[in-house]
Design a protein around this motif. Sequence first.
Motif, PDB file in Angstrom:
ATOM      1  N   ARG A  15       0.714  -1.120   0.342  1.00 56.90           N
ATOM      2  CA  ARG A  15      -0.214  -0.163   0.060  1.00 56.90           C
ATOM      3  C   ARG A  15       0.624   1.439   0.155  1.00 56.90           C
ATOM      4  O   ARG A  15       0.296   2.432  -0.354  1.00 56.90           O
ATOM      5  N   SER A  18       0.790   3.990  -2.883  1.00 59.29           N
ATOM      6  CA  SER A  18      -0.352   3.593  -3.493  1.00 59.29           C
ATOM      7  C   SER A  18      -0.826   5.028  -4.160  1.00 59.29           C
ATOM      8  O   SER A  18      -0.642   5.769  -4.538  1.00 59.29           O
ATOM      9  N   ARG A  19      -1.843   4.330  -5.238  1.00 54.15           N
ATOM     10  CA  ARG A  19      -2.569   5.622  -5.807  1.00 54.15           C
ATOM     11  C   ARG A  19      -2.991   6.433  -4.700  1.00 54.15           C
ATOM     12  O   ARG A  19      -3.141   7.321  -5.607  1.00 54.15           O
ATOM     13  N   ARG A  20      -3.805   5.625  -4.016  1.00 54.63           N
ATOM     14  CA  ARG A  20      -4.967   6.171  -2.847  1.00 54.63           C
ATOM     15  C   ARG A  20      -3.942   7.522  -2.405  1.00 54.63           C
ATOM     16  O   ARG A  20      -4.346   8.368  -2.007  1.00 54.63           O
ATOM     17  N   ASP A  21      -2.481   6.944  -1.935  1.00 53.33           N
ATOM     18  CA  ASP A  21      -1.593   8.342  -1.485  1.00 53.33           C
ATOM     19  C   ASP A  21      -0.919   9.259  -2.716  1.00 53.33           C
ATOM     20  O   ASP A  21      -1.052  10.101  -1.790  1.00 53.33           O
ATOM     21  N   GLN A  23      -3.848  10.595  -5.096  1.00 56.67           N
ATOM     22  CA  GLN A  23      -4.785  10.900  -4.680  1.00 56.67           C
ATOM     23  C   GLN A  23      -4.784  12.343  -2.934  1.00 56.67           C
ATOM     24  O   GLN A  23      -5.452  13.405  -3.711  1.00 56.67           O
ATOM     25  N   ALA A  24      -4.477  11.358  -2.408  1.00 51.15           N
ATOM     26  CA  ALA A  24      -4.399  12.374  -1.404  1.00 51.15           C
ATOM     27  C   ALA A  24      -3.321  13.259  -1.393  1.00 51.15           C
ATOM     28  O   ALA A  24      -4.149  14.835  -0.945  1.00 51.15           O
ATOM     29  N   PHE A 142      -7.210   7.768   8.077  1.00 55.22           N
ATOM     30  CA  PHE A 142      -7.298   7.250   6.947  1.00 55.22           C
ATOM     31  C   PHE A 142      -6.319   5.342   6.725  1.00 55.22           C
ATOM     32  O   PHE A 142      -6.143   4.247   6.208  1.00 55.22           O
ATOM     33  N   GLU A 146      -7.114   1.073   5.849  1.00 55.05           N
ATOM     34  CA  GLU A 146      -6.261   0.670   5.107  1.00 55.05           C
ATOM     35  C   GLU A 146      -6.029  -0.835   5.848  1.00 55.05           C
ATOM     36  O   GLU A 146      -5.082  -1.577   4.930  1.00 55.05           O
TER      37      GLU A 146
END
Length: 269
Positions: A15, A18-21, A23-24, A142, A146
């Motif tokens: 993770r 990751s893409r979520r990081d 984006q954030a 956040f 996860e």
Amino acid sequence: MTTDGRTPVPTAWRRLGSRRDIQALALVTAAYLAFFAATRQPDIGTLLETTARNVVPLAITAAVARPWVQRILRLRPAPGLVLHVGLAVVFSLLWLWLLTLAGAMLGGSSVMRFVVNPFLEGPAADWQFFQGLFVYGLLACFCALEQPRREATVVLVDGPVATTPHLVRDGDTLAPLALTRLVCIRGADDYSELLTLDGVQLVATRLGVFEALLDPLRFVRVHRSAIINLDHLQRAEPAGGGRLILHMTAGPPIAASRAGARALRARAL
């Protein structure tokens, strides 16, 4: 390595970055750009510099704090809350310090010669500190989202003393695990490292789950982070203070705690 020759990668490690990081980070950058554009109306160069001066220290602070947040989330609520409060204060102070350092470096004649002046003073510094506490709370939420779901079953057995091969799951992959070839199990947070005569396999299962499922006549928990198979114990040497050093048929020696050593000595004839 796993039984099929692949090197296992824990889900939590995958993770990171990751893409979520991403984006954030993009959302935080856009928010700073919009705020400074609406309140200060600077030129584009100053707008980008001011945004970077705030976003980069925040990203560094979050990257440093995140592993510690994930560790705290695995603890029980009472000690976890205390540690969260302490880490939130450290997070806020570190962010403020990096903001000050970034301002000094960008405002100096060169990156090698600069003077550090207070970035904020008085009410503004207090506001920045409480802003850091708020951002830390968002980071903790956040990271909590996860966390792997602990109710998922990753070890399939017929019973606590089953002698048939077990199936262990690593992600979507199922692999057989013959107990006769299992030498020891080492715990590491939410994961366990299975050492067999065929190699090492990492599975997302706590050590306590294995302790409850395996035959207590053959498998003994000799340390809070280790369970051994007595069938693969070669010898146990005194290590002082009532402890033992256990030599197994495979892998490095294992240190047994006082409680684990007492459990082994109780089985001696």
